[in-house]
Write an enzyme that holds these catalytic residues in place. Sequence first.
Site, mmCIF file in Angstrom:
data_model
loop_
_atom_site.group_PDB
_atom_site.id
_atom_site.type_symbol
_atom_site.label_atom_id
_atom_site.label_comp_id
_atom_site.label_asym_id
_atom_site.label_seq_id
_atom_site.Cartn_x
_atom_site.Cartn_y
_atom_site.Cartn_z
ATOM 1 N N SER A 228 139.225 61.419 -21.085
ATOM 2 C CA SER A 228 138.961 61.983 -22.408
ATOM 3 C C SER A 228 139.956 63.031 -22.880
ATOM 4 O O SER A 228 139.845 63.505 -24.013
ATOM 5 C CB SER A 228 137.545 62.576 -22.450
ATOM 6 O OG SER A 228 136.588 61.543 -22.578
ATOM 7 N N LYS B 299 141.570 62.479 -26.196
ATOM 8 C CA LYS B 299 141.010 62.939 -27.469
ATOM 9 C C LYS B 299 141.857 64.029 -28.111
ATOM 10 O O LYS B 299 141.806 64.225 -29.330
ATOM 11 C CB LYS B 299 139.575 63.440 -27.267
ATOM 12 C CG LYS B 299 138.550 62.367 -26.966
ATOM 13 C CD LYS B 299 137.151 62.966 -26.853
ATOM 14 C CE LYS B 299 136.085 61.902 -26.639
ATOM 15 N NZ LYS B 299 136.136 61.283 -25.312
ATOM 16 N N SER C 287 133.060 66.049 -26.098
ATOM 17 C CA SER C 287 133.701 64.792 -25.713
ATOM 18 C C SER C 287 132.950 63.590 -26.268
ATOM 19 O O SER C 287 132.583 62.664 -25.532
ATOM 20 C CB SER C 287 133.812 64.693 -24.183
ATOM 21 O OG SER C 287 134.858 63.831 -23.810
#
Length: 479
Positions: free
Chosen positions: A130, A133, A310
């Site tokens: 993640s 991101k 997240s």
Amino acid sequence: MVSRLGTRIGRAFDAPRTTGGKLLAAGAVLVVAVAIGVGTAFGAPGVLASLSLAANPVSTTPPPAPVLPSPALRALGDAAPLPSERGMSIALDPLATTDAVGDLTGAVVDAVTGTSLWERGGTRSQVPGSTAKIVTAAAALLAIDPDRRLETTVVSGAAPGTVVLVGGGDPTLSALPAGQESVYPGAPKLDDLVAQVKAAAPGGVTAVQVDVSRYPGDPMGPGWLAADIPGGYIAPIVPVMLDGGRGVPTEQDTPRSATPALTAAAELARRLGADPASVSVGTAPQGASVLGTVRSQPVRELVIHALQLSDNVLAEVLAHEVAIAAGGSPTFDGAIAAIRQVLTSAGIDLAGLDLVDGSGLSAQNKLTARGLAAVLAAVVGPAGDPDSAALRPLLDGLPIAGGTGTLTSRYSEGDARAGRGYVRAKTGTLTDVNSLAGVVLDQDGRLLVFALLSNGAPSVTARPALDAIAATLRTCGCR
């Protein structure tokens, strides 16, 4: 000179509680009443003279003006000592070569000068999880007006009594009633949309269609697992859904709907008095009358939320919206092409970037530690740089070690405790994939950017090890 971090300062004081306010007011009234009584009893000249009050009036000094606090963030100076490469190597190499971190690549960059202070395989691609991101968030802040709000609309359908729910990209539309918050603070309410439609269509609604044409193509990203839908990590990416497709709007990782657009349309139909079982996918007629519209929180707030917790669905929607803003196709391939275009145009070196989605959920994604650090370095760039200014909200989205978001329960033990409150970083976790990327202020007041990508080690060992590395950046000075 490095600009200040985007940390928010809350109000210095809270308003008095209602009960306390009433008690204080009652006391004030009592004092006034006593004062009035004294004036009446002792107001006659004879009495005043006998008390020597008439000839010798008491003088009082007005109280000083109240001192009001004015909290402010100070910009970081550039006079703090610069860590040395040798000092960094002495401090970090032993931590970066243990079995606990598996195959670790990493990069540390000075935020003021952009100088690379430490690298370990910085140009070698790894699965980022993640932390990808960060890349999506940066592109969204550069490509999309940060004040823009994503709209969900209901328009008249082609047949009498039919309405069309038109997806405008907002996954945060909430099924909860007024006064209740979902995982998305300040999200628009389905009930508000229903009320508008009922007022605009007094004849009633007999059928509901849903228009998902804003996002063409496969709603599932490359390498995604179907089990991740009931597992609560993702929903098919369509331009309209309720609460990110969640079955429980107040829980982050609750099972999701496999057909979130139809689920949203069915709930709209139910609240409008139509048959939920009759909903279908359709297209809004050209020039159809608008019966109701609700809007999301501003894009900057959506970016912050996607990073803090997240949120995979929100990150993918932002990636698709980057594609639209950049003139591309809002598909997974189109989104990644647009992200690359936007960041490259901003002068950010993305060598080694090979993403297939905007959330980092796929194990097919690849990033380099150097590339990830380059994005973060742009975020904390010079105050006069317009791109850096546009990217500043990304800092608000980075969780604070031991305090917020996905770092709330970390940095509480061992060597990592030193980073508590000082490290701000995005996490990444997949099976045997762990990453951490963000910023930290070292003990001399120097702002450092770091990116750490670990593959091949379980979270139980890799997470504490990555936290310890970031905490060491806080404490070492490394000169």
